[in-house]
Design an enzyme around this catalytic site. Structure first.
Site, PDB file in Angstrom:
ATOM      1  N   SER A 116       0.975   7.000 -24.486  1.00 21.71           N
ATOM      2  CA  SER A 116      -0.309   7.590 -24.113  1.00 21.71           C
ATOM      3  C   SER A 116      -0.458   7.681 -22.606  1.00 21.71           C
ATOM      4  O   SER A 116       0.021   6.816 -21.865  1.00 21.71           O
ATOM      5  CB  SER A 116      -1.448   6.744 -24.668  1.00 21.71           C
ATOM      6  OG  SER A 116      -2.674   7.220 -24.172  1.00 21.71           O
ATOM      7  N   TYR A 140      -6.721  -0.220 -25.172  1.00 25.28           N
ATOM      8  CA  TYR A 140      -5.861   0.775 -25.826  1.00 25.28           C
ATOM      9  C   TYR A 140      -4.638   1.079 -24.952  1.00 25.28           C
ATOM     10  O   TYR A 140      -3.493   1.028 -25.409  1.00 25.28           O
ATOM     11  CB  TYR A 140      -6.662   2.057 -26.099  1.00 25.28           C
ATOM     12  CG  TYR A 140      -5.800   3.207 -26.533  1.00 25.28           C
ATOM     13  CD1 TYR A 140      -5.150   3.196 -27.759  1.00 25.28           C
ATOM     14  CD2 TYR A 140      -5.606   4.311 -25.693  1.00 25.28           C
ATOM     15  CE1 TYR A 140      -4.339   4.244 -28.148  1.00 25.28           C
ATOM     16  CE2 TYR A 140      -4.797   5.369 -26.078  1.00 25.28           C
ATOM     17  CZ  TYR A 140      -4.160   5.326 -27.307  1.00 25.28           C
ATOM     18  OH  TYR A 140      -3.347   6.357 -27.671  1.00 25.28           O
ATOM     19  N   LYS A 144      -0.410   0.275 -25.479  1.00 28.16           N
ATOM     20  CA  LYS A 144       0.659   1.289 -25.415  1.00 28.16           C
ATOM     21  C   LYS A 144       1.700   0.915 -24.352  1.00 28.16           C
ATOM     22  O   LYS A 144       2.895   1.196 -24.502  1.00 28.16           O
ATOM     23  CB  LYS A 144       0.054   2.668 -25.126  1.00 28.16           C
ATOM     24  CG  LYS A 144      -0.775   3.211 -26.288  1.00 28.16           C
ATOM     25  CD  LYS A 144       0.128   3.604 -27.455  1.00 28.16           C
ATOM     26  CE  LYS A 144      -0.615   4.029 -28.673  1.00 28.16           C
ATOM     27  NZ  LYS A 144       0.217   4.469 -29.777  1.00 28.16           N
TER      28      LYS A 144
END
Ligand code: UDP
Length: 328
Positions: A116, A140, A144
């Site tokens: 991402s 988040y 990643k």
């Protein structure tokens, strides 16, 4: 080629399965259907399972014996990751680790993962190159980045070949209307703008108009989901031919603000967007735009949908289909 796709019942996963199947590959989807939809598994076999369930995953890898694995299954919302980081570390970090451990034990083979742009946080340079130091600003993005660190260690210790595709903002839908974006609840901008014009009483929330950008709203790089799908197939091919592990950005290289998305939706749909201005959403960087030279050079990737109008048009057609068919 036989390809195992975790999260193949989801948004980018289902488009990739269609692309792979259309290009002569045998696809097996492994998905726990926590956010994906069985109706979107239309290209290949389906195994219901969770990536954290090591014995089930190991048995599937053993039985299918895929030539490569594409790993999509993960939690994907920045805002949710701020409120519930535990489930993000569990699903994205532990789940990815389980896949790597299974491959280590069952025989390593190329692994393409959903990375991402969130790994970059607040980048110093825009457009962002892969050489930019990753400094995620939300859980988040951290999950990643940790996944990429684990991949580097597994590549070194166990010769596991990998490519992490760092997506910017996935958008649009299959132009044939067979799959598309279908999240409940929906947190992403374009489907939310479309819902605000399609559904009475649905008002879009614009999260912040006080950013230091051209019109005060956040800027993102929207890339068509079918272009992401083709990039996964190219990355797998690249690994099979070159066996060189790396991280690669995927974006169109065009910065588009939230307000520009709103005006493009009005143009494409011919309807007015009802919106209210709200506080900034925690964890949102003001601007993320990709430099995708590496994808073009290394993978020979050429995005087919460059205009935001064409991307929004496919999303609008899908939104209408979802609504009319009452697939919800
Ligand atoms: N956004 C918004 N309203 C929404 C959803 C998103 O204003 O209902 C904004 C969000 O704050 C961000 C941009 O739109 O600035 C893109 O958000 P999205 O969730 O689509 O993707 P992200 O960049 O977070 O992965």
């Amino acid at each position: 080629m036989k390809v195992l796709v975790t999260g193949g019942a989801g948004y980018i996963g289902s488009h990739t399965c269609k692309y792979l199947a259309r290009n002569g590959n045998e696809v097996t989807v492994y998905d726990n259907l926590s956010t994906g939809h069985k109706e979107l598994v239309r290209w290949g076999d389906f195994v219901h399972g969770d990536i954290r369930d090591e014995s089930r995953l190991r048995a599937v890898i053993h039985r299918v014996n895929p030539d490569g694995i594409i790993h999509f299954a993960s939690s994907i919302s920045v805002g949710e990751s701020v409120v519930d980081p535990g489930s993000y570390y569990e699903n994205n970090v532990l789940g990815s680790l389980r896949i790597m451990q299974c491959l280590r034990d069952e025989g390593v083979r190329p692994l393409v993962v959903s990375g991402s742009a969130a790994v970059y946080g607040l980048p110093d340079n825009c457009p962002v190159c892969e050489t930019e130091k990753p400094m995620p600003i939300n859980p988040y993005g951290r999950t990643k980045l940790i996944m990429e660190w684990m991949l580097k260690d597994f590549a070194k210790a166990h010769a596991l070949p990998w490519v992490a595709l760092r997506y910017f903002n996935a958008a649009g839908a299959d132009p044939e209307g067979e799959t598309g974006e279908w999240h409940e609840p929906e947190t992403h901008l374009i489907p939310n703008v479309l819902r605000s014009v399609a559904e009475d009483g649905n008002t879009l929330k614009v999260f912040g108009t006080d950013y230091k950008t051209k019109d005060g709203t956040c800027i993102r790089d929207y890339v068509h989901v079918c272009d992401l799908a083709s990039a996964h197939a190219l990355a797998l091919e690249y690994l099979l031919n070159k066996n060189k592990s790396t991280s690669i950005n995927l974006g169109n290289g065009k910065g588009i603000s939230v307000k520009e998305i709103i005006s493009t939706v009005e143009k494409v749909t011919g309807k007015r967007v009802k919106f209210e201005v709200c506080d900034r959403r925690p964890g949102d960087p003001k601007e993320l735009v990709a430099d995708s030279k590496k994808a073009r050079q290394l993978l020979n990737w050429e995005p087919r949908y460059e205009s935001i109008e064409s991307i929004i048009k496919t999303a609008w057609d899908w939104n209408n289909k979802l609504k009319n068919k009452a697939m919800k």
